[in-house]
Design a protein around this motif. Structure first.
Motif, PDB file in Angstrom:
ATOM      1  N   THR A  17       0.836  -1.214   0.000  1.00 37.20           N
ATOM      2  CA  THR A  17       0.000   0.000   0.000  1.00 37.20           C
ATOM      3  C   THR A  17       0.867   1.259   0.000  1.00 37.20           C
ATOM      4  OG1 THR A  17      -1.517  -1.255   1.355  1.00 37.20           O
ATOM      5  CG2 THR A  17      -1.958   1.080   1.196  1.00 37.20           C
ATOM      6  N   TYR A  35      -1.198   1.601  -7.989  1.00 31.83           N
ATOM      7  CA  TYR A  35      -1.805   0.363  -8.510  1.00 31.83           C
ATOM      8  C   TYR A  35      -2.932  -0.167  -7.620  1.00 31.83           C
ATOM      9  CZ  TYR A  35       2.508   0.061 -11.303  1.00 31.83           C
ATOM     10  OH  TYR A  35       3.536   0.309 -12.154  1.00 31.83           O
ATOM     11  N   GLU A  38      -5.934   0.598  -6.716  1.00 31.49           N
ATOM     12  CA  GLU A  38      -7.317   0.474  -7.205  1.00 31.49           C
ATOM     13  C   GLU A  38      -7.442  -0.729  -8.139  1.00 31.49           C
ATOM     14  OE1 GLU A  38      -8.904   4.276  -8.505  1.00 31.49           O
ATOM     15  OE2 GLU A  38     -10.508   3.148  -9.527  1.00 31.49           O
ATOM     16  N   GLU A  42      -7.085  -4.079  -6.123  1.00 31.19           N
ATOM     17  CA  GLU A  42      -8.017  -4.390  -5.025  1.00 31.19           C
ATOM     18  C   GLU A  42      -8.868  -5.647  -5.250  1.00 31.19           C
ATOM     19  OE1 GLU A  42      -9.754  -1.066  -2.826  1.00 31.19           O
ATOM     20  OE2 GLU A  42     -11.574  -2.297  -2.683  1.00 31.19           O
TER      21      GLU A  42
END
Ligand SMILES: Cc1cc2nc3c(=O)[nH]c(=O)nc-3n(C[C@H](O)[C@H](O)[C@H](O)COP(=O)(O)OP(=O)(O)OC[C@H]3O[C@@H](n4cnc5c(N)ncnc54)[C@H](O)[C@@H]3O)c2cc1C
Length: 502
Positions: free
Chosen positions: A446, A452, A454, A457
């Motif tokens: 994170t 990246y 999004e 996820e």
């Protein structure tokens, strides 16, 4: 630097559980990224992650009394216990995903169900345990926790500990069946094996000696071939420093400002291992006691059934001690060479504040075997010296940094330190350690790859269904993920599908 030999997307330094976990997560998220691993020893999982170097507790705060503290008003603060339990559920979900995807064939090779218990003696501690039990047992994460101060019940739970115990002191225990014993060494080796099968280049006997940023913003590593002594140069866009106790020196070499004003405080460990099969057979639990006054939290004594190399074992400890080494295979100069102009004041402040702790740790190193047996006899009253041998455990390096609590404050958790541009990250500290590797490596991802997140996820949610949700606030989800992890990892008593035993 010169003679660059390779240039990859990712370099992982160190073949412990942290690099193994990060590499596995990244391979699932972006299979086409090239990953190279450099490990200075001959095999994976030889330092702290090795099964003989740590206690193998799946830390979920089911039994560790130091994760719950008594507040001045007498109530029990369970917030840390909840956080650690939630982190362990994340690890369990990810391991289950790997089993269900056939990336791990036999979960029994690294995880086994084992009751977790807390055991206390004396009126004050019995009262604390009762309060802790009340505060936790209504929570879905800790459901099915039992409490007893009845000697007959305790005899049923822990016969080895109750036999020949004088009846003159109040005692009590809590027990929860859904605890685990985790062979983190085996898990590390399994993960590196599957990474190797997915094209990850793992270079053993390669020690990273230096790290420098290059003009294009990537990183170049000077790597020493341990066999030949020759130097190689390898570059990557992203570097993870997963060197365990070796991480601080490497972080300092990177020169990133986030790595300044941080020091390390080494704590060594030692276990007593039972060599008498009859004694080993009479115990089946991990039983955690209370840390002695003045002892650091990582030296809470516990009597643990372990499953190592398909064999049931019984270990007691760890006894903490002092050694200037940062790795078990490290150098006596590790502590002194970690003192730099930028962390000198921090280290001096920590030295001044922690004189009693250092004295305690030095005294612990000097303990005779008989003195250690006395501590063991608080758990097993009739323990015989000839049934127990000593083994050296892993080395932990606790983080020292300047906090609101003052300069040179000793930290007992893990810390992810990363560069502002996310191109390099290091993991420092060692507790709760391997059990929370998946949450901690998700933190690295994170912090270092926000651009990246999004896109990644949905895959993260596929691997970890509870990702982004609070288990505490969602009893139904908790029950669902716990039941499905227990099934996939063979912890529920149900048989695994046949092909997983193959
Ligand atoms: C006594 C003890 C008991 C513990 N009990 C538990 C427990 O019950 N449950 C739990 O969850 N956790 C426990 N832990 C913590 C846990 O073991 C660690 O948090 C975890 O293993 C750390 O993994 P790692 O990958 O960061 O480090 P490590 O496993 O130490 O791996 C680091 C690797 O990096 C390599 N390396 C270092 N420097 C270099 C370099 N310059 N170049 C190349 N390679 C390098 C090392 O050789 C090593 O292989 C315990 C630890 C100790 C010491």
């Amino acid at each position: 630097m010169s003679n660059r030999q390779t240039s990859t997307d990712v370099i992982l330094i160190g073949a412990g559980i942290m690099s193994a976990t990060l590499g596995t997560l990244l391979k699932q998220l972006v299979p086409d990224w090239e990953i190279t691993v450099f490990e200075k020893l001959a095999n994976a999982g030889e330092e702290s992650s090795n099964e003989w170097n740590n206690a193998g507790t799946g830390h979920a705060a089911l039994c560790e009394l130091n994760y719950t503290t008594e507040k001045p008003d007498g109530s029990v603060d369970v917030s840390k216990a909840i956080k650690i339990n939630e982190q362990f559920q994340v690890s369990m979900q990810f391991w289950s995903y790997l089993v269900n995807s056939n990336l791990i064939r036999n979960p029994q090779d690294f995880i086994a169900p084992l009751p977790h218990m807390s055991f206390v003696q004396g009126k004050k501690d019995v009262s604390f345990l009762k309060k802790r039990f009340k505060a936790l047992s209504n929570n879905p994460l800790f459901r099915n926790m039992e409490f007893s101060d009845d000697p007959d019940k305790l005899m049923e739970w822990i016969p080895l500990m109750m036999k020949d115990r004088p009846a003159n002191e109040p005692i009590a225990a809590t027990r929860i069946e859904s605890g685990t014993d985790v062979n983190f060494g085996a898990l590390t080796r399994i993960l590196f094996e599957q990474l190797n099968g997915q094209g990850v280049d793992i270079k053993y006997k390669h020690s990273v000696d230096n790290i420098k940023r290059t003009s294009d913003g990537s990183w170049e590593l000077k790597v020493r071939n341990v066999d030949t002594g020759s130097a190689e140069y390898h570059a990557a866009k992203f570097v993870f420093i997963g060197g365990g106790g070796g991480s601080l020196h490497l972080l300092q070499k990177s020169g990133i400002p986030e790595g300044k004003h941080i020091g390390g405080f080494p704590v060594s460990g030692l276990f007593m291992v039972c060599n008498n099969p009859e004694v080993i057979e009479r115990h089946h639990a991990k039983v955690y006691g209370k840390a002695k006054v003045g002892a650091p939290p990582m030296s809470v004594p516990h009597l643990d059934t372990r499953f190592i190399g398909n064999k049931k074992s019984l270990l007691f400890g760890p006894f903490a001690g002092f050694s200037p080494k940062f790795l078990k295979s490290g150098s006596m100069f590790d502590l002194i060479t970690s003192v730099k102009p930028d962390n000198l004041v921090t280290m001096l402040a920590a030295g001044a504040k922690n004189i009693p702790l250092t004295k305690y740790l030095i005294q612990q190193v000097m303990l005779s075997k008989e003195k250690r047996m006395e501590e063991l006899r608080e758990f097993i009253p009739n323990a015989k010296s000839e049934d127990w041998d000593l083994v050296i455990a892993g080395q932990r390096v606790q983080v020292i940094k300047d906090t609101d609590a003052g300069k040179g404050t000793l930290q007992f958790g893990t810390e992810v330190i990363s560069a502002a541009d996310g191109s390099i990250a290091a993991l420092l500290g060692a507790s709760p350690g391997a059990s929370t590797a998946v949450s901690v490596m998700l933190e690295v991802i994170t912090k270092c790859f926000p651009q990246y997140m999004e896109a990644w996820e949905p895959k993260i949610k596929e691997m970890i269904p509870s990702y982004g949700a609070s288990l505490l606030a969602n009893a139904e989800l908790t029950e669902e993920v716990q039941a499905s992890s227990a099934r996939s990892l063979g912890l529920s008593g149900e048989d695994l599908p046949v092909e997983m035993h193959a």
